[in-house]
Design a protein around this motif. Structure first.
Motif, PDB file in Angstrom:
ATOM      1  N   ILE A  27       0.840  -1.130  -0.095  1.00 40.71           N
ATOM      2  CA  ILE A  27       0.100  -0.053   0.079  1.00 40.71           C
ATOM      3  C   ILE A  27       0.889   1.173   0.045  1.00 40.71           C
ATOM      4  CG2 ILE A  27      -2.080   1.256   0.945  1.00 40.71           C
ATOM      5  CD1 ILE A  27      -2.365  -1.812   0.195  1.00 40.71           C
ATOM      6  N   GLY A  28       0.880   2.075  -0.799  1.00 38.18           N
ATOM      7  CA  GLY A  28       1.787   3.025  -1.274  1.00 38.18           C
ATOM      8  C   GLY A  28       1.087   4.282  -0.821  1.00 38.18           C
ATOM      9  N   GLN A  29       1.960   5.225  -0.987  1.00 41.72           N
ATOM     10  CA  GLN A  29       1.520   6.737  -0.368  1.00 41.72           C
ATOM     11  C   GLN A  29       0.324   7.296  -1.050  1.00 41.72           C
ATOM     12  OE1 GLN A  29       4.695   9.189   0.578  1.00 41.72           O
ATOM     13  NE2 GLN A  29       6.136   7.584   1.262  1.00 41.72           N
ATOM     14  N   LYS A  30       0.156   6.938  -2.377  1.00 41.90           N
ATOM     15  CA  LYS A  30      -0.795   7.615  -3.047  1.00 41.90           C
ATOM     16  C   LYS A  30      -1.810   6.521  -3.452  1.00 41.90           C
ATOM     17  CE  LYS A  30       2.159  10.893  -5.547  1.00 41.90           C
ATOM     18  NZ  LYS A  30       2.759  11.140  -6.755  1.00 41.90           N
ATOM     19  N   ASP A  31      -3.131   7.030  -3.863  1.00 44.18           N
ATOM     20  CA  ASP A  31      -4.341   6.051  -4.073  1.00 44.18           C
ATOM     21  C   ASP A  31      -3.861   5.167  -5.338  1.00 44.18           C
ATOM     22  OD1 ASP A  31      -5.688   7.267  -2.176  1.00 44.18           O
ATOM     23  OD2 ASP A  31      -6.602   8.646  -3.488  1.00 44.18           O
TER      24      ASP A  31
ATOM     25  N   PRO B 297       0.467   4.764   5.459  1.00 40.49           N
ATOM     26  CA  PRO B 297      -0.924   4.688   4.882  1.00 40.49           C
ATOM     27  C   PRO B 297      -1.813   5.540   5.515  1.00 40.49           C
ATOM     28  CG  PRO B 297      -0.380   3.327   7.004  1.00 40.49           C
ATOM     29  CD  PRO B 297       0.884   4.029   6.590  1.00 40.49           C
ATOM     30  N   SER B 298      -1.706   6.749   6.446  1.00 34.63           N
ATOM     31  CA  SER B 298      -2.706   7.310   6.863  1.00 34.63           C
ATOM     32  C   SER B 298      -2.124   8.863   6.775  1.00 34.63           C
ATOM     33  CB  SER B 298      -3.300   7.132   8.444  1.00 34.63           C
ATOM     34  OG  SER B 298      -1.742   7.312   9.231  1.00 34.63           O
ATOM     35  N   THR B 299      -1.186   9.240   6.002  1.00 30.32           N
ATOM     36  CA  THR B 299      -0.730  10.576   5.542  1.00 30.32           C
ATOM     37  C   THR B 299      -1.791  11.263   5.209  1.00 30.32           C
ATOM     38  OG1 THR B 299       1.668   9.837   5.452  1.00 30.32           O
ATOM     39  CG2 THR B 299       1.008  11.921   4.353  1.00 30.32           C
ATOM     40  N   GLY B 300      -2.372  12.438   5.404  1.00 31.28           N
ATOM     41  CA  GLY B 300      -3.003  13.548   5.110  1.00 31.28           C
ATOM     42  C   GLY B 300      -4.587  13.201   5.657  1.00 31.28           C
ATOM     43  N   MET B 301      -4.863  12.117   6.342  1.00 29.19           N
ATOM     44  CA  MET B 301      -6.181  11.764   6.851  1.00 29.19           C
ATOM     45  C   MET B 301      -6.572  12.590   8.220  1.00 29.19           C
ATOM     46  SD  MET B 301      -6.178   7.541   6.039  1.00 29.19           S
ATOM     47  CE  MET B 301      -7.894   7.296   6.476  1.00 29.19           C
ATOM     48  N   ASP B 302      -7.732  12.726   8.374  1.00 29.55           N
ATOM     49  CA  ASP B 302      -7.920  13.580   9.567  1.00 29.55           C
ATOM     50  C   ASP B 302      -7.859  12.343  10.763  1.00 29.55           C
ATOM     51  OD1 ASP B 302     -10.806  12.152  10.095  1.00 29.55           O
ATOM     52  OD2 ASP B 302     -11.165  13.163   8.196  1.00 29.55           O
ATOM     53  N   PRO B 303      -7.876  12.642  12.021  1.00 26.43           N
ATOM     54  CA  PRO B 303      -7.837  11.879  13.120  1.00 26.43           C
ATOM     55  C   PRO B 303      -8.736  10.764  13.323  1.00 26.43           C
ATOM     56  CG  PRO B 303      -7.372  14.120  13.923  1.00 26.43           C
ATOM     57  CD  PRO B 303      -7.919  14.156  12.473  1.00 26.43           C
ATOM     58  N   GLN B 304     -10.203  11.045  12.867  1.00 30.04           N
ATOM     59  CA  GLN B 304     -11.204  10.145  13.018  1.00 30.04           C
ATOM     60  C   GLN B 304     -10.905   8.895  11.935  1.00 30.04           C
ATOM     61  OE1 GLN B 304     -15.356  11.445  12.624  1.00 30.04           O
ATOM     62  NE2 GLN B 304     -16.093   9.586  12.721  1.00 30.04           N
TER      63      GLN B 304
ATOM     64  N   ILE C 183       2.983  -7.165   9.070  1.00 27.66           N
ATOM     65  CA  ILE C 183       3.021  -5.853   8.431  1.00 27.66           C
ATOM     66  C   ILE C 183       4.241  -5.076   8.854  1.00 27.66           C
ATOM     67  CG2 ILE C 183       1.744  -3.823   8.959  1.00 27.66           C
ATOM     68  CD1 ILE C 183      -0.709  -5.246   9.634  1.00 27.66           C
ATOM     69  N   VAL C 184       4.571  -4.643   7.831  1.00 33.20           N
ATOM     70  CA  VAL C 184       5.734  -3.720   7.908  1.00 33.20           C
ATOM     71  C   VAL C 184       5.294  -2.141   7.673  1.00 33.20           C
ATOM     72  CG1 VAL C 184       7.821  -3.014   7.122  1.00 33.20           C
ATOM     73  CG2 VAL C 184       7.526  -5.186   7.419  1.00 33.20           C
ATOM     74  N   LEU C 185       5.593  -1.252   8.392  1.00 31.59           N
ATOM     75  CA  LEU C 185       4.945   0.058   8.162  1.00 31.59           C
ATOM     76  C   LEU C 185       5.831   1.243   8.392  1.00 31.59           C
ATOM     77  CD1 LEU C 185       2.608   2.314   9.068  1.00 31.59           C
ATOM     78  CD2 LEU C 185       3.101   1.680  11.616  1.00 31.59           C
ATOM     79  N   THR C 186       5.724   2.189   7.348  1.00 29.86           N
ATOM     80  CA  THR C 186       6.414   3.374   7.808  1.00 29.86           C
ATOM     81  C   THR C 186       5.447   4.431   8.002  1.00 29.86           C
ATOM     82  OG1 THR C 186       6.385   4.342   5.244  1.00 29.86           O
ATOM     83  CG2 THR C 186       8.363   2.733   5.924  1.00 29.86           C
ATOM     84  N   THR C 187       5.848   5.455   8.843  1.00 31.54           N
ATOM     85  CA  THR C 187       4.805   6.672   9.185  1.00 31.54           C
ATOM     86  C   THR C 187       5.600   7.529   9.902  1.00 31.54           C
ATOM     87  OG1 THR C 187       2.854   6.860  10.472  1.00 31.54           O
ATOM     88  CG2 THR C 187       4.574   5.536  11.656  1.00 31.54           C
ATOM     89  N   HIS C 188       5.127   8.885   9.442  1.00 29.29           N
ATOM     90  CA  HIS C 188       5.541  10.182  10.193  1.00 29.29           C
ATOM     91  C   HIS C 188       4.658  10.510  11.168  1.00 29.29           C
ATOM     92  CE1 HIS C 188       8.403  11.598   7.530  1.00 29.29           C
ATOM     93  NE2 HIS C 188       7.555  11.742   6.291  1.00 29.29           N
ATOM     94  N   TYR C 189       3.835   9.435  11.896  1.00 24.54           N
ATOM     95  CA  TYR C 189       2.911   9.775  12.872  1.00 24.54           C
ATOM     96  C   TYR C 189       3.623   8.929  14.090  1.00 24.54           C
ATOM     97  CZ  TYR C 189      -0.581  11.990   9.940  1.00 24.54           C
ATOM     98  OH  TYR C 189      -1.221  12.768   9.096  1.00 24.54           O
ATOM     99  N   LEU C 190       4.353   9.708  14.948  1.00 23.82           N
ATOM    100  CA  LEU C 190       4.957   8.739  15.974  1.00 23.82           C
ATOM    101  C   LEU C 190       4.150   7.875  16.859  1.00 23.82           C
ATOM    102  CD1 LEU C 190       7.982  11.312  16.806  1.00 23.82           C
ATOM    103  CD2 LEU C 190       7.658   9.720  15.089  1.00 23.82           C
TER     104      LEU C 190
END
Length: 330
Positions: free
Chosen positions: A83-87, A163-170, A190-197
């Motif tokens: 699952i990439g960063q874009k749709d 996967p959740s970059t740009g999404m609102d908290p809900q 699952i292997v995940l990269t994220t900017h949300y610590l």
């Protein structure tokens, strides 16, 4: 599920060679949820692109789902979801058609693709949307459709690149609820990269911190925070009692700050197990005749861990550490 040895990737930039990944040794066991963290330019995306066979390594080896990424990249792609960063779905296509087409790409029959798509849409709160165009979906619905596309062939290993970059908290919370439920049902690694610590802190069983193309830390979030950062205690005492307070607090931890302010002194200390230590310290100070005006405990974050390891912040929006070259992220 993943095993790498001395994995490297270099890029050419004019006459210079840029070392984007510098000898990654990594093992991920079946069923784990592992988060990759690092600032922009640390090597996360390049590492992920090599593990998913999208980018060949310069040297070293990598086995993904039992398959060599260099010798059999197509075999790797058959065994993973990405699952990439874009749709990932075509905006002008219908939701149900996209799922069936994805299943057919992976060798499923049409009936198998339809059934798998139906199951995934039900699990991801997309039921009844089969005939809607992708362009009419909300941002959260599109990300859940991406998850369905990545799982249509039931891969044992799923890569989630922010996967959740740009999404609102809900929507972020809803997406993670679906991901964790599917993982519990299917045992997916699952292997995940994220900017949300906070995502890495609360969701991942292991956190791998990458900086300048190297792994600089690899452990549970709690272990990293306890070892690298520790809890911070802050106490405010009368200025005339500050020296006596320091004598008591010195036995509990390391002084980080001493701040005079209007007849009081604020004292900040790094300690282990702050919530359990604070009551004992307040009692010990009371026995020495020191009145504590205010006190608080701040638990460390993964950003504190990275700051302690490198002297820089891990937070999104920080400066990139290396430049991109030949169109590839470092």
């Amino acid at each position: 599920m993943i095993h790498t040895e001395a994995l490297t990737r270099t890029f050419r930039s004019g006459k210079d060679t840029v070392e984007a990944v510098r000898g990654i040794d990594l093992d991920v066991a079946e069923g784990e949820l592992v988060a990759f963290l690092g600032p922009n330019g640390a090597g996360k995306s390049t590492t992920l692109r090599m593990l998913t066979s999208l980018l060949p390594p310069t040297s070293g080896t990598a086995l993904v789902a039992g398959t060599d990424v260099v010798a059999d990249p197509a075999g790797v792609r058959r065994r993973i979801g990405y699952i990439g960063q874009k749709d990932g779905a075509g905006h002008s296509y219908r939701v149900g058609d996209e799922l069936v087409m994805q299943g057919r790409f992976y060798g499923l029959s049409k009936s198998e693709s339809v059934e798998r798509g139906r199951q995934l849409m039900a699990s991801l709160d997309l039921a009844g949307m089969e005939n809607r165009k992708v362009s009419t979906l909300s941002g959260g619905q599109k990300r859940r459709l991406d998850i369905a596309l990545g799982l249509i062939h039931e891969p044992p290993l799923l890569f989630l690149d922010e996967p959740s970059t740009g999404m609102d908290p809900q929507n972020r919370a809803n997406l993670w609820e679906h991901i964790l439920r599917l993982r519990a049902e299917r045992g997916t690694t699952i292997v995940l990269t994220t900017h949300y610590l906070e995502e890495a802190d609360t969701m991942a069983e292991r956190v791998v911190v990458i900086d300048h193309g190297r792994i600089i830390a690899d452990d549970t979030a709690e272990a990293l925070k306890a070892e690298q950062a520790g809890d911070h205690l802050w106490l405010s005492v009368p200025a005339e009692d500050a020296d006596a307070a320091v004598q008591v607090l010195a036995r509990a931890g390391e002084q980080l700050e001493r701040t005079p302010a209007a007849g009081t002194v604020g004292l900040r200390y790094r300690v282990a197990h702050g919530t359990g230590t604070l009551p004992r310290l307040v009692l010990a100070l009371h026995d020495r005749g020191v009145t504590v005006a205010e006190a608080s405990v701040r638990r460390p974050t993964l950003d504190d861990v990275f700051l302690n390891l490198t002297g820089r912040s891990l937070r999104e929006g920080g400066p990139a550490l290396t430049t991109t070259t030949e169109g590839q992220p470092a």
